[in-house]
Design a protein around this motif. Structure first.
Motif, mmCIF file in Angstrom:
data_model
loop_
_atom_site.group_PDB
_atom_site.id
_atom_site.type_symbol
_atom_site.label_atom_id
_atom_site.label_comp_id
_atom_site.label_asym_id
_atom_site.label_seq_id
_atom_site.Cartn_x
_atom_site.Cartn_y
_atom_site.Cartn_z
ATOM 1 N N VAL A 163 0.134 -7.520 -13.106
ATOM 2 C CA VAL A 163 0.228 -6.319 -13.417
ATOM 3 C C VAL A 163 -0.641 -5.341 -12.385
ATOM 4 O O VAL A 163 -0.104 -4.184 -12.002
ATOM 5 C CB VAL A 163 -0.893 -6.145 -14.736
ATOM 6 C CG1 VAL A 163 -0.801 -4.479 -15.174
ATOM 7 C CG2 VAL A 163 -0.022 -6.861 -15.938
ATOM 8 N N ALA A 164 -1.630 -5.647 -11.779
ATOM 9 C CA ALA A 164 -2.095 -4.873 -10.939
ATOM 10 C C ALA A 164 -1.452 -4.872 -9.603
ATOM 11 O O ALA A 164 -1.219 -3.567 -8.918
ATOM 12 C CB ALA A 164 -3.554 -5.464 -10.381
ATOM 13 N N ALA A 165 -0.680 -6.023 -9.217
ATOM 14 C CA ALA A 165 0.148 -5.839 -8.085
ATOM 15 C C ALA A 165 1.504 -4.965 -8.258
ATOM 16 O O ALA A 165 2.035 -4.582 -7.382
ATOM 17 C CB ALA A 165 0.664 -7.450 -7.417
ATOM 18 N N PHE A 166 1.874 -5.152 -9.482
ATOM 19 C CA PHE A 166 2.876 -4.217 -9.865
ATOM 20 C C PHE A 166 2.603 -2.694 -9.714
ATOM 21 O O PHE A 166 3.274 -1.999 -8.840
ATOM 22 C CB PHE A 166 3.199 -4.284 -11.497
ATOM 23 C CG PHE A 166 4.321 -5.267 -11.712
ATOM 24 C CD1 PHE A 166 4.305 -6.772 -11.061
ATOM 25 C CD2 PHE A 166 5.375 -4.875 -12.824
ATOM 26 C CE1 PHE A 166 5.409 -7.382 -11.472
ATOM 27 C CE2 PHE A 166 6.128 -5.758 -13.246
ATOM 28 C CZ PHE A 166 6.025 -7.294 -12.540
ATOM 29 N N ASN A 167 1.316 -2.311 -10.075
ATOM 30 C CA ASN A 167 1.024 -1.077 -10.052
ATOM 31 C C ASN A 167 0.644 -0.225 -8.540
ATOM 32 O O ASN A 167 1.188 0.786 -8.245
ATOM 33 C CB ASN A 167 -0.175 -0.699 -11.035
ATOM 34 C CG ASN A 167 0.278 -0.665 -12.292
ATOM 35 O OD1 ASN A 167 1.237 0.117 -12.852
ATOM 36 N ND2 ASN A 167 -0.628 -1.173 -13.018
ATOM 37 N N LEU A 168 0.238 -1.512 -7.946
ATOM 38 C CA LEU A 168 0.124 -1.003 -6.245
ATOM 39 C C LEU A 168 1.240 -0.843 -5.869
ATOM 40 O O LEU A 168 1.290 0.048 -4.811
ATOM 41 C CB LEU A 168 -0.762 -2.185 -5.896
ATOM 42 C CG LEU A 168 -2.419 -2.345 -5.909
ATOM 43 C CD1 LEU A 168 -2.820 -3.710 -5.766
ATOM 44 C CD2 LEU A 168 -3.189 -0.970 -5.384
ATOM 45 N N SER A 169 2.215 -1.674 -5.868
ATOM 46 C CA SER A 169 3.471 -1.761 -5.248
ATOM 47 C C SER A 169 4.375 -0.379 -5.735
ATOM 48 O O SER A 169 4.953 0.223 -4.823
ATOM 49 C CB SER A 169 4.344 -2.890 -5.518
ATOM 50 O OG SER A 169 3.815 -4.211 -5.136
ATOM 51 N N PHE A 170 4.204 -0.132 -6.869
ATOM 52 C CA PHE A 170 4.660 1.202 -7.148
ATOM 53 C C PHE A 170 4.273 2.480 -6.699
ATOM 54 O O PHE A 170 4.993 3.273 -6.242
ATOM 55 C CB PHE A 170 4.650 1.231 -8.978
ATOM 56 C CG PHE A 170 5.544 0.435 -9.623
ATOM 57 C CD1 PHE A 170 6.884 0.567 -9.449
ATOM 58 C CD2 PHE A 170 5.204 -0.131 -10.660
ATOM 59 C CE1 PHE A 170 7.813 -0.089 -10.349
ATOM 60 C CE2 PHE A 170 5.935 -1.006 -11.627
ATOM 61 C CZ PHE A 170 7.323 -1.021 -11.184
ATOM 62 N N VAL A 171 3.047 2.583 -6.439
ATOM 63 C CA VAL A 171 2.231 3.651 -5.806
ATOM 64 C C VAL A 171 2.771 3.618 -4.420
ATOM 65 O O VAL A 171 3.111 4.893 -3.751
ATOM 66 C CB VAL A 171 0.741 3.530 -5.807
ATOM 67 C CG1 VAL A 171 0.172 4.747 -5.061
ATOM 68 C CG2 VAL A 171 0.577 3.895 -7.339
ATOM 69 N N THR A 172 2.809 2.666 -3.621
ATOM 70 C CA THR A 172 3.162 2.634 -2.261
ATOM 71 C C THR A 172 4.757 2.848 -1.996
ATOM 72 O O THR A 172 5.123 3.742 -1.245
ATOM 73 C CB THR A 172 2.804 1.370 -1.446
ATOM 74 O OG1 THR A 172 3.343 0.242 -2.292
ATOM 75 C CG2 THR A 172 1.290 1.119 -1.590
ATOM 76 N N SER A 173 5.443 2.560 -2.814
ATOM 77 C CA SER A 173 7.097 2.627 -2.793
ATOM 78 C C SER A 173 7.094 4.135 -2.764
ATOM 79 O O SER A 173 8.121 4.794 -2.282
ATOM 80 C CB SER A 173 7.688 1.690 -3.732
ATOM 81 O OG SER A 173 7.552 2.331 -5.183
ATOM 82 N N LYS A 174 6.525 4.814 -4.034
ATOM 83 C CA LYS A 174 6.557 6.346 -4.284
ATOM 84 C C LYS A 174 6.198 6.923 -2.776
ATOM 85 O O LYS A 174 6.793 7.961 -2.457
ATOM 86 C CB LYS A 174 5.925 6.600 -5.547
ATOM 87 C CG LYS A 174 6.289 5.982 -6.684
ATOM 88 C CD LYS A 174 7.786 6.523 -6.877
ATOM 89 C CE LYS A 174 8.469 5.147 -7.333
ATOM 90 N NZ LYS A 174 9.727 5.540 -7.618
ATOM 91 N N SER A 175 5.130 6.485 -2.251
ATOM 92 C CA SER A 175 4.748 7.026 -1.050
ATOM 93 C C SER A 175 6.094 7.020 0.245
ATOM 94 O O SER A 175 6.166 7.950 0.954
ATOM 95 C CB SER A 175 3.340 6.391 -0.289
ATOM 96 O OG SER A 175 2.403 6.332 -1.153
ATOM 97 N N GLY A 176 6.667 6.136 0.204
ATOM 98 C CA GLY A 176 7.693 5.687 1.230
ATOM 99 C C GLY A 176 9.011 6.786 0.696
ATOM 100 O O GLY A 176 9.480 7.270 1.742
ATOM 101 N N GLN A 177 8.964 6.754 -0.405
ATOM 102 C CA GLN A 177 9.943 7.754 -0.917
ATOM 103 C C GLN A 177 9.812 9.283 -0.630
ATOM 104 O O GLN A 177 10.663 10.224 -0.220
ATOM 105 C CB GLN A 177 10.337 7.536 -2.415
ATOM 106 C CG GLN A 177 11.080 6.268 -2.728
ATOM 107 C CD GLN A 177 11.434 6.267 -4.288
ATOM 108 O OE1 GLN A 177 10.399 6.201 -5.183
ATOM 109 N NE2 GLN A 177 12.475 6.336 -4.788
#
Length: 245
Positions: A163-177
């Motif tokens: 769950v923690a890895a999910f949330n971290l990855s979502f945040v960084t993916s939004k940064s790239g977007q």
């Protein structure tokens, strides 16, 4: 698309995310994509998604351990999502509705699997490739949960770290977007103002979902969510077929 339609969709998605621990872009993007083009749908969900996942990260005690263990995944999602956003902005986004529907179907199928007991360790290069693939999906269709679910099932990830890895990855993916939209001059200020305006209501819906998660039978929510996602996938496929004709 009128604001009166945007708000209920985002509130529903935030409530689902609170009830299940994930799902905001997975619910919001397909519904928004039925009324607007994919670029606008992704842009509208950027700020709410970042806010929701930051709130989830800071309420999770194990996010530092997840970052130490799986750092290549969130790191390379930035690169992948930037590339995916460039593709989204350079070509006709309509065919990505079908890809989005297939991503939803993939999630619904993989969600049926069950975890085994032993945990596997993935090498750093494999985590980096995973992060790149997740970022590409995030940039193109705003959803990558199915791929991460498959990886979690294969490696038998600890549920808390998952769950923690999910949330971290979502945040960084939004940064790239965000970097991708800004660099192409496609960061629409009107859409940004709209998402900021409705953000308090979205966070309130998230909080309600979290509270209800602790009181109501989760299996009932899961059945309803699966039915809704199957319906959304079907609508997206039908919409793509109609447009193709």
């Amino acid at each position: 698309m009128p604001d009166v339609t945007v708000l209920p969709i985002l509130l529903l998605a935030a409530f689902v995310h609170g009830a299940f621990g994930f799902g905001f872009p997975m619910v919001a993007t397909p519904l928004l994509a039925l009324f607007m083009d994919m670029r606008a749908a992704i842009l509208l969900t950027l700020i709410p998604t970042v806010s929701i996942n930051l709130a989830s990260i800071f309420s999770e005690r194990h996010w530092r351990e997840a970052l130490r263990t799986f750092w290549p995944v969130p790191t390379f999602t930035i690169v992948g999502s930037f590339i995916g956003t460039q593709v989204l902005l350079a070509v006709d986004p309509e065919p990505f509705r079908l890809l989005l529907a297939l991503v939803l179907v993939a999630y619904l199928v993989t969600d049926r699997f069950h975890r085994a007991e032993r945990e596997r360790r993935a090498p750093t290069w494999a985590l980096a490739l995973l992060g790149l693939a997740l970022g590409l999906l995030a940039g193109l269709v705003n959803i990558f949960a199915p791929v991460l679910v498959v990886f979690a099932l294969y490696t038998r990830m600890n549920p808390t770290l998952m769950v923690a890895a999910f949330n971290l990855s979502f945040v960084t993916s939004k940064s790239g977007q965000i970097i991708g939209f800004v660099s192409n001059g496609a960061f629409d200020l009107t859409t940004l103002r709209l998402s900021l305006l409705i953000l308090p209501a979205v966070l309130a819906a998230l909080w309600i979902g979290i509270r209800l998660r602790r009181r109501i039978e989760v299996d009932t929510y899961r059945r309803l969510l699966r039915c809704a996602l199957w319906a959304m996938a079907g609508l997206l496929i039908a919409d793509w077929l109609w447009t193709a004709d």
